[in-house]
Design an enzyme around this catalytic site. Structure first.
Site, PDB file in Angstrom:
ATOM      1  N   SER A 134     -24.826  21.668  28.288  1.00 48.44           N
ATOM      2  CA  SER A 134     -24.193  21.395  29.579  1.00 48.44           C
ATOM      3  C   SER A 134     -24.193  19.888  29.846  1.00 48.44           C
ATOM      4  O   SER A 134     -23.741  19.108  28.994  1.00 48.44           O
ATOM      5  CB  SER A 134     -24.928  22.174  30.682  1.00 48.44           C
ATOM      6  OG  SER A 134     -24.204  22.172  31.888  1.00 48.44           O
ATOM      7  N   ARG A 200     -26.090  25.625  45.722  1.00 47.81           N
ATOM      8  CA  ARG A 200     -26.682  26.359  44.599  1.00 47.81           C
ATOM      9  C   ARG A 200     -26.048  27.744  44.480  1.00 47.81           C
ATOM     10  O   ARG A 200     -25.815  28.240  43.364  1.00 47.81           O
ATOM     11  CB  ARG A 200     -28.191  26.496  44.807  1.00 47.81           C
ATOM     12  CG  ARG A 200     -28.922  27.163  43.656  1.00 47.81           C
ATOM     13  CD  ARG A 200     -28.791  26.368  42.368  1.00 47.81           C
ATOM     14  NE  ARG A 200     -29.776  26.768  41.371  1.00 47.81           N
ATOM     15  CZ  ARG A 200     -29.887  26.211  40.186  1.00 47.81           C
ATOM     16  NH1 ARG A 200     -29.068  25.235  39.827  1.00 47.81           N
ATOM     17  NH2 ARG A 200     -30.816  26.617  39.334  1.00 47.81           N
ATOM     18  N   ASP A 288     -18.869  32.025  28.715  1.00 50.57           N
ATOM     19  CA  ASP A 288     -19.034  30.842  29.572  1.00 50.57           C
ATOM     20  C   ASP A 288     -17.755  30.575  30.373  1.00 50.57           C
ATOM     21  O   ASP A 288     -16.706  30.264  29.807  1.00 50.57           O
ATOM     22  CB  ASP A 288     -19.378  29.632  28.700  1.00 50.57           C
ATOM     23  CG  ASP A 288     -19.909  28.445  29.498  1.00 50.57           C
ATOM     24  OD1 ASP A 288     -19.665  28.379  30.712  1.00 50.57           O
ATOM     25  OD2 ASP A 288     -20.575  27.590  28.886  1.00 50.57           O
ATOM     26  N   HIS A 317     -22.614  30.840  31.195  1.00 52.18           N
ATOM     27  CA  HIS A 317     -23.060  29.486  30.863  1.00 52.18           C
ATOM     28  C   HIS A 317     -24.572  29.413  30.679  1.00 52.18           C
ATOM     29  O   HIS A 317     -25.069  28.673  29.828  1.00 52.18           O
ATOM     30  CB  HIS A 317     -22.621  28.529  31.975  1.00 52.18           C
ATOM     31  CG  HIS A 317     -22.943  27.097  31.699  1.00 52.18           C
ATOM     32  ND1 HIS A 317     -22.421  26.408  30.623  1.00 52.18           N
ATOM     33  CD2 HIS A 317     -23.741  26.205  32.370  1.00 52.18           C
ATOM     34  CE1 HIS A 317     -22.873  25.157  30.637  1.00 52.18           C
ATOM     35  NE2 HIS A 317     -23.683  25.013  31.670  1.00 52.18           N
ATOM     36  N   ASP A 318     -25.310  30.183  31.452  1.00 55.01           N
ATOM     37  CA  ASP A 318     -26.771  30.193  31.337  1.00 55.01           C
ATOM     38  C   ASP A 318     -27.251  30.709  29.984  1.00 55.01           C
ATOM     39  O   ASP A 318     -28.439  30.618  29.670  1.00 55.01           O
ATOM     40  CB  ASP A 318     -27.396  31.034  32.450  1.00 55.01           C
ATOM     41  CG  ASP A 318     -27.592  30.250  33.737  1.00 55.01           C
ATOM     42  OD1 ASP A 318     -27.404  29.023  33.719  1.00 55.01           O
ATOM     43  OD2 ASP A 318     -27.929  30.869  34.764  1.00 55.01           O
TER      44      ASP A 318
END
Length: 351
Positions: A134, A200, A288, A317-318
Site C-alpha cells: 500500500s 476510518r 483489492d 486490500h487488507d
C-alpha cells in the site's frame, strides 16, 4: 528490538520547504552479518508503526519467514506518523508550540528520502530486500528509483506507480469528514477526533468489500431493525483508531499518498520504471478494490525482469496484511527463481 531515533538537523522537502531537527524512529531486529548482505528494510503503511513484528505477524517474527536469526530487519516510522517520528503534534522549534496544520506538506518521495538518510546513518550500503504494501509499497518503489544501486531485491504489494483518482477520492472523502469536525481547527491534540472516526469508517469500505462484510457482519436473525452488526463494527473500528492516532497525522499522510506519482519531474512512467535495477516481485490481491490488480500488473510489465504473483484473498486490500502464508510462499518462489537465474548466469560467464 527497542525503538531508536535518528535525528537530522535540517531536512529539505520535495516542495522546497525545510524542517529543523527532524527525528525518525526505527526498530531493528537481528544482526548484520559479516558480508552485510542480510538487510531487509520494511516500509510501513498509513497508520502502522516501526514495530513490524507487531503489525505483520506471520511474515515477520521470531519464527516467521523474515526472522532475526536470518536477517537484519529494519523498519522506520515515517515522517508525519505519531509513533516516534516528527509529526504535526511535535513541537515547532520556531514557535515552541505543536505544528498542527502548519506542518510542512510532504510527499511519498520525501518519505523515501528519509529512509535513504537513515540507511546512510546506519552505514547500510546495500539492502538485500526492500518490502512494502500500500503506502509502504509506494515508498519502496520511490526509493528503488531514487537510489537504484542500493536495493538488491524489491517486493511491492498492493501498490501503484501513481495514486489513482479512485484512491484520491476516497482520501478526500475522509478529509472532508475530518474537516467537518470543527475541533480539527482548534489546534488541540485531540482535535478532529470525531471526524477521524468517520474517516476510518470510510476507509474500511475501501480496505475490505461486499463479500467480506456479507460473511462477517450479516445478522443471524431476520428480526432486527436497528443496532446492526455492521454499524457496531464501523463504530468500533473508528474508535479504535482514534485511541491510537490523531487527525492531523492522518490528514497529512493521506495527502502524501495522493501525491504519489513516480513520473513527477522525471519522464513518462514506463521509462521511470525501467530505471529500477532491483530484482522485483510485484504482488496483487485478487479482491483489492483500492489498488486493483491492474495497477500491479502495470508495474510488473515495465520494471525490467519483474515477476508478478496474485494472491487470492477474501479480505480485499487488507489481504496484504492477512494472507501471510500465501505472501511468504510467493516470496520463497521469487527467491528460488532468482537464485537459479544467478547460478545459470554464473556458469554461462565462466564457461
Amino acid at each position: 528490538m527497542s525503538i531508536q531515533t535518528f535525528s537530522c538537523p535540517t531536512f529539505r522537502f520535495e516542495n522546497g520547504k525545510r524542517i529543523s531537527n527532524l527525528e525518525i524512529a526505527y526498530h531493528t531486529y537481528g544482526t548484520l552479518n559479516e558480508r552485510k548482505d542480510n538487510v531487509v528494510w520494511v516500509c510501513h503503511a498509513l497508520t502502522a508503526n516501526s514495530d513490524v513484528f507487531e503489525w505483520w505477524p506471520g511474515l515477520f517474527g521470531s519464527t516467521d519467514f523474515f526472522n532475526p536469526g536470518d536477517y537484519f530487519i529494519i523498519c522506520a516510522n515515517i515522517i508525519g506518523s505519531p509513533y516516534g517520528s516528527t509529526n504535526p503534534l511535535s513541537i515547532d522549534p520556531a514557535t515552541g508550540h505543536p505544528y498542527y496544520l502548519s506542518f510542512p506538506q510532504f510527499s511519498i518521495r520525501d518519505l523515501a528520502d528519509a529512509h535513504r538518510l537513515l540507511a546512510d546513518y546506519l552505514g547500510i550500503k546495500k539492502i538485500a530486500l526492500a518490502i512494502g504494501g500500500s503506502l509502504g509499497g509506494q515508498q519502496a518503489l520511490e526509493w528503488a528509483i531514487l537510489d537504484p544501486d542500493r536495493i538488491d531485491r524489491l517486493v511491492l504489494l498492493a501498490t501503484n506507480a501513481v495514486h489513482s483518482p479512485w484512491g484520491i477520492a476516497f482520501n478526500e472523502s475522509q478529509r472532508l469528514a475530518i474537516s467537518a469536525d470543527r475541533t480539527f481547527y482548534a489546534n488541540h491534540p485531540n482535535g478532529g477526533a470525531k471526524g477521524l472516526k468517520a474517516a476510518r469508517s470510510i476507509a474500511l469500505l475501501s480496505y475490505r468489500g461486499y463479500p467480506t462484510y456479507a460473511a462477517t457482519q450479516s445478522e443471524p436473525s431476520n428480526e432486527k431493525n436497528d443496532g446492526f452488526r455492521a454499524s457496531t463494527y464501523q463504530n468500533y473500528q473508528g474508535e479504535k483508531l482514534v485511541k491510537r492516532f490523531n487527525a492531523y497525522s492522518y490528514w497529512f499522510l493521506s495527502k502524501a499518498m495522493d501525491s504519489h506519482n513516480i513520473g513527477r519531474g522525471r519522464a513518462d512512467i514506463p521509462n521511470v520504471l525501467r530505471q529500477i535495477k532491483a530484482q522485483t516481485l510485484v504482488i496483487g490481491i485478487s479482491s483489492d478494490l483500492l489498488f486493483p490488480t491492474g495497477e500491479q500488473k502495470f508495474l510488473a510489465a515495465h520494471i525490467p525482469g519483474a515477476a508478478y504473483a496474485e494472491i487470492d484473498s477474501f479480505y480485499g486490500h487488507d489481504g496484504f496484511l492477512i494472507e501471510t502464508k500465501q505472501i511468504a510462499s510467493a516470496i520463497a518462489d521469487f527467491f528460488h527463481h532468482n537464485e537459479v537465474f544467478r547460478q545459470r548466469t554464473y556458469y554461462q560467464n565462466v564457461s
